[in-house]
Design a protein around this motif. Structure first.
Motif, PDB file in Angstrom:
ATOM      1  N   LEU A  37     -35.309  63.223 -22.071  1.00  0.00           N
ATOM      2  CA  LEU A  37     -35.912  62.026 -21.481  1.00  0.00           C
ATOM      3  C   LEU A  37     -37.254  62.425 -20.844  1.00  0.00           C
ATOM      4  O   LEU A  37     -37.305  63.370 -20.061  1.00  0.00           O
ATOM      5  N   SER A  38     -38.305  61.706 -21.162  1.00  0.00           N
ATOM      6  CA  SER A  38     -39.585  61.893 -20.463  1.00  0.00           C
ATOM      7  C   SER A  38     -39.702  60.738 -19.476  1.00  0.00           C
ATOM      8  O   SER A  38     -39.651  59.567 -19.874  1.00  0.00           O
ATOM      9  N   LEU A  39     -39.825  61.061 -18.193  1.00  0.00           N
ATOM     10  CA  LEU A  39     -39.831  60.023 -17.161  1.00  0.00           C
ATOM     11  C   LEU A  39     -41.241  59.497 -16.918  1.00  0.00           C
ATOM     12  O   LEU A  39     -42.228  60.225 -17.102  1.00  0.00           O
ATOM     13  N   ASN A  40     -41.287  58.243 -16.515  1.00  0.00           N
ATOM     14  CA  ASN A  40     -42.583  57.665 -16.139  1.00  0.00           C
ATOM     15  C   ASN A  40     -43.065  58.299 -14.839  1.00  0.00           C
ATOM     16  O   ASN A  40     -42.246  58.736 -14.023  1.00  0.00           O
ATOM     17  N   PRO A  41     -44.388  58.364 -14.642  1.00  0.00           N
ATOM     18  CA  PRO A  41     -44.882  58.896 -13.364  1.00  0.00           C
ATOM     19  C   PRO A  41     -44.311  58.096 -12.188  1.00  0.00           C
ATOM     20  O   PRO A  41     -44.248  56.868 -12.224  1.00  0.00           O
ATOM     21  N   GLY A  42     -43.830  58.803 -11.209  1.00  0.00           N
ATOM     22  CA  GLY A  42     -43.299  58.167  -9.997  1.00  0.00           C
ATOM     23  C   GLY A  42     -41.811  57.845 -10.077  1.00  0.00           C
ATOM     24  O   GLY A  42     -41.211  57.383  -9.100  1.00  0.00           O
ATOM     25  N   ALA A  43     -41.222  58.059 -11.244  1.00  0.00           N
ATOM     26  CA  ALA A  43     -39.783  57.768 -11.373  1.00  0.00           C
ATOM     27  C   ALA A  43     -38.973  58.754 -10.531  1.00  0.00           C
ATOM     28  O   ALA A  43     -39.346  59.922 -10.416  1.00  0.00           O
ATOM     29  N   SER A  44     -37.890  58.282  -9.969  1.00  0.00           N
ATOM     30  CA  SER A  44     -37.062  59.128  -9.117  1.00  0.00           C
ATOM     31  C   SER A  44     -36.116  59.963  -9.983  1.00  0.00           C
ATOM     32  O   SER A  44     -35.283  59.430 -10.719  1.00  0.00           O
ATOM     33  N   GLU A  45     -36.280  61.230  -9.883  1.00  0.00           N
ATOM     34  CA  GLU A  45     -35.407  62.133 -10.665  1.00  0.00           C
ATOM     35  C   GLU A  45     -33.954  61.991 -10.209  1.00  0.00           C
ATOM     36  O   GLU A  45     -33.024  62.010 -11.021  1.00  0.00           O
ATOM     37  N   ARG A  46     -33.810  61.893  -8.890  1.00  0.00           N
ATOM     38  CA  ARG A  46     -32.432  61.856  -8.342  1.00  0.00           C
ATOM     39  C   ARG A  46     -31.667  60.647  -8.906  1.00  0.00           C
ATOM     40  O   ARG A  46     -30.543  60.747  -9.351  1.00  0.00           O
ATOM     41  N   GLN A  47     -32.323  59.491  -8.909  1.00  0.00           N
ATOM     42  CA  GLN A  47     -31.673  58.278  -9.412  1.00  0.00           C
ATOM     43  C   GLN A  47     -31.306  58.431 -10.882  1.00  0.00           C
ATOM     44  O   GLN A  47     -30.223  58.043 -11.309  1.00  0.00           O
ATOM     45  N   ILE A  48     -32.214  58.983 -11.627  1.00  0.00           N
ATOM     46  CA  ILE A  48     -31.963  59.171 -13.057  1.00  0.00           C
ATOM     47  C   ILE A  48     -30.777  60.116 -13.255  1.00  0.00           C
ATOM     48  O   ILE A  48     -29.874  59.849 -14.068  1.00  0.00           O
ATOM     49  N   LEU A  49     -30.783  61.199 -12.485  1.00  0.00           N
ATOM     50  CA  LEU A  49     -29.703  62.183 -12.637  1.00  0.00           C
ATOM     51  C   LEU A  49     -28.359  61.556 -12.285  1.00  0.00           C
ATOM     52  O   LEU A  49     -27.362  61.749 -12.999  1.00  0.00           O
ATOM     53  N   GLU A  50     -28.324  60.797 -11.217  1.00  0.00           N
ATOM     54  CA  GLU A  50     -27.064  60.126 -10.831  1.00  0.00           C
ATOM     55  C   GLU A  50     -26.611  59.189 -11.935  1.00  0.00           C
ATOM     56  O   GLU A  50     -25.446  59.143 -12.296  1.00  0.00           O
ATOM     57  N   ARG A  51     -27.592  58.452 -12.488  1.00  0.00           N
ATOM     58  CA  ARG A  51     -27.265  57.466 -13.519  1.00  0.00           C
ATOM     59  C   ARG A  51     -26.741  58.149 -14.792  1.00  0.00           C
ATOM     60  O   ARG A  51     -25.781  57.707 -15.402  1.00  0.00           O
ATOM     61  N   VAL A  52     -27.436  59.248 -15.126  1.00  0.00           N
ATOM     62  CA  VAL A  52     -27.032  59.960 -16.349  1.00  0.00           C
ATOM     63  C   VAL A  52     -25.657  60.583 -16.195  1.00  0.00           C
ATOM     64  O   VAL A  52     -24.811  60.534 -17.106  1.00  0.00           O
ATOM     65  N   GLN A  53     -25.420  61.146 -14.996  1.00  0.00           N
ATOM     66  CA  GLN A  53     -24.160  61.885 -14.819  1.00  0.00           C
ATOM     67  C   GLN A  53     -22.942  60.955 -14.780  1.00  0.00           C
ATOM     68  O   GLN A  53     -21.811  61.409 -14.910  1.00  0.00           O
ATOM     69  N   GLN A  54     -23.187  59.674 -14.611  1.00  0.00           N
ATOM     70  CA  GLN A  54     -22.073  58.706 -14.635  1.00  0.00           C
ATOM     71  C   GLN A  54     -21.650  58.375 -16.062  1.00  0.00           C
ATOM     72  O   GLN A  54     -20.606  57.795 -16.287  1.00  0.00           O
ATOM     73  N   ILE A  55     -22.482  58.759 -17.011  1.00  0.00           N
ATOM     74  CA  ILE A  55     -22.167  58.402 -18.405  1.00  0.00           C
ATOM     75  C   ILE A  55     -21.127  59.358 -18.958  1.00  0.00           C
ATOM     76  O   ILE A  55     -21.233  60.583 -18.791  1.00  0.00           O
ATOM     77  N   GLU A  56     -20.175  58.811 -19.631  1.00  0.00           N
ATOM     78  CA  GLU A  56     -19.121  59.627 -20.224  1.00  0.00           C
ATOM     79  C   GLU A  56     -19.691  60.435 -21.402  1.00  0.00           C
ATOM     80  O   GLU A  56     -20.475  59.910 -22.179  1.00  0.00           O
TER      81      GLU A  56
END
Lengths: 223, 274
Positions: free
Chosen positions: B108-127
């Motif tokens: 995943l390439s994140l947009n400038p200013g995107a929160s890494e922490r939020q993305i990581l939490e969101r991704v880690q919830q995926i089965e």
């Protein structure tokens, strides 16, 4: 007998408009030798430069080998110079090449084949009795040997006219005599027209020159 | 005749002329390398500002599930781009990152200013997500600052070195001409224009410049090959070095520029009056 040099009404002035040569007339017949004698600054070197087409006069005509050098294009002047042998007063000595290599260098540029080049080098070195010097480089030669080597370079392409601007300068009396006798030998063997300048008439007379004095911008025959 | 003279000229390069030609060749080499590198640093800050997240997935996931995940993540606001990483040795990954064999992954390439922490939490919830790795975090802004100053520095070096190499090469040709002035005088007195022989001196300048530019060209191309290896720092600063066509073009450009410098230096240095 035809004339190889015919100078008439020649005038040359320096930048400060001082006339160094004024209304000069000179003629040299083929096969003859002329020595122009004058003091330092009398215009001897200038006259040789004008004969070669290195400089252009303000007025007058200079015919050399039937060409008017005052009107020749640089290309035509180059062609004319290929028939002249020139001994400058202060030559810039070749440093990179030996005597034989310098002759080869020159003859190759003049378009001679390797065979012709080798033959002409041998002839010239034999004529000037300098075979022993052929592999020496110019910096290793003494002044007289350098002058003879330069003479070899001036003769190797069989010029029709030899011009020398005070070729005896810097030489001892013995050196002058040696060079004069060599020049005499060359003249006699090759029937080469020769025009030399000098500050003293003695070495020029030794090689059989007709002496002409250059004084105050005018030439005057010595009887 | 010029070729015969050329051989003699090359053999007579020594002393001051040798130093000048040597310095000129090396300076030209540096000029061309600096100029090439200036073309290889980032032009735009965006790619470096984007933090990337590598999401390693369960090898048991079916192809359809992977496609759904891919399409789903592409729609996230924080995500600029998503792509499959099919090979553990993917060239776009840092060499320090390794995935177990046959492990599917999404980058995943994140947009400038995107929160890494939020993305990581969101991704880690995926089965089916086994591991998440954040790439390029922290050092990216510093690198960008460096590359921003690097490009003008390289261009300045290119101009200064170009002039210096030109002057050194011209000096070398002039010096060589000076060494041969006696021989040229012989030719001049015999009616051979000095400039005829002087062309051989110009060729010497071109040859020296040619050697410098061939070496620079080889180095440029070699740098491109080297950059293909997993040296993350080099790839982040000189990303265009990963493009073979660009590297080939730059190699050829280097050669042409070097030869042009040689032609200018040779022609300028060998000017003589007849």
């Amino acid at each position: 007998m035809s004339r190889i040099i015919q100078v008439s009404e020649l005038t040359y002035a320096a930048r400060d408009r001082r006339r160094i040569l004024e209304n000069v007339f000179l003629s040299v017949e083929r096969g003859k030798a002329v020595g122009i004698v004058g003091k330092t600054g009398s215009g001897k070197s200038l006259l040789v430069a004008l004969l070669q087409g290195e400089l252009r006069p303000q007025s007058g005509q200079i015919l050399v080998n039937d060409r008017n050098v005052t009107r020749l294009s640089p290309a035509k002047l180059g062609q004319l110079r290929q028939h002249l042998g020139v001994l400058p007063q202060t030559p810039v000595w070749p440093e990179q090449l030996s005597v034989a290599e310098a002759l080869q260098f020159k003859l190759s540029w003049l378009g001679l084949s390797a065979k012709q080049t080798a033959r002409k080098i041998e002839e010239t070195l034999t004529l000037l009795d300098m075979a022993s010097l052929q592999n020496k480089r110019f910096p290793d030669l003494n002044l007289l040997e350098r002058k003879i080597a330069y003479l070899a370079s001036s003769l190797c392409h069989d010029p029709v006219l030899l011009l020398g601007d005070d070729p005896f300068s810097g030489l001892s009396e013995e050196g002058e005599t040696t060079l004069a006798l060599l020049l005499k030998k060359v003249r006699e063997r090759r029937h080469l027209t020769t025009l030399l300048t000098g500050r003293r008439s003695a070495p020029l007379q030794r090689l059989g020159c007709r002496i002409v004095n250059l004084d105050n911008g005018n030439l005057e025959e010595t009887v | 005749m010029t070729s015969a003279l050329l051989g003699r000229l090359c053999r007579s390069i020594r002393g001051v002329s040798a130093v000048l030609f040597g310095v000129g060749g090396v300076l030209l080499w540096l000029t061309l390398v600096a100029g090439t590198l200036a073309f290889l640093v980032w032009n735009e800050p965006q790619p470096l500002q984007a933090t990337r997240v590598l999401v390693a997935l369960d090898p048991q996931l079916k192809r359809d599930d992977l496609d759904v995940l891919y399409l789903n993540m592409r729609e996230w606001d924080e995500v600029k781009a998503v792509r499959f990483v099919l090979d553990a040795g993917d060239a776009s990954l840092p060499s320090s990152v390794s995935l177990p064999p046959r492990t599917p992954a999404l980058l995943l390439s994140l947009n400038p200013g995107a929160s890494e922490r939020q993305i990581l939490e969101r991704v880690q919830q995926i089965e089916g997500v086994r591991q998440t790795i954040v790439l390029g975090r922290g050092d990216v802004p510093a690198l960008w600052v460096q590359t921003q100053t690097l490009k003008p520095a390289l261009l300045s070096a290119f101009v200064v070195l170009l002039l210096a190499s030109l002057l050194a090469l011209v000096g070398g040709v002039r010096r060589l001409l000076q060494q041969w002035r006696g021989e040229l005088e012989l030719l001049h007195l015999s009616g051979v224009p000095r400039r005829n022989a002087a062309s051989a001196f110009a060729v010497v300048g071109i040859l020296v410049a040619g050697m410098g530019s061939v070496l620079a060209s080889v180095v440029v191309y070699g740098f491109g090959v080297w950059a293909q290896s997993r040296l993350e720092l080099v790839r982040q600063i000189f990303p265009y070095a990963l493009e073979p066509e660009r590297m080939l073009g730059l190699s050829l450009g280097t050669l042409i520029v070097g030869l042009l410098v040689g032609v200018v230096a040779g022609t300028w240095g060998s000017r003589v009056r007849d």
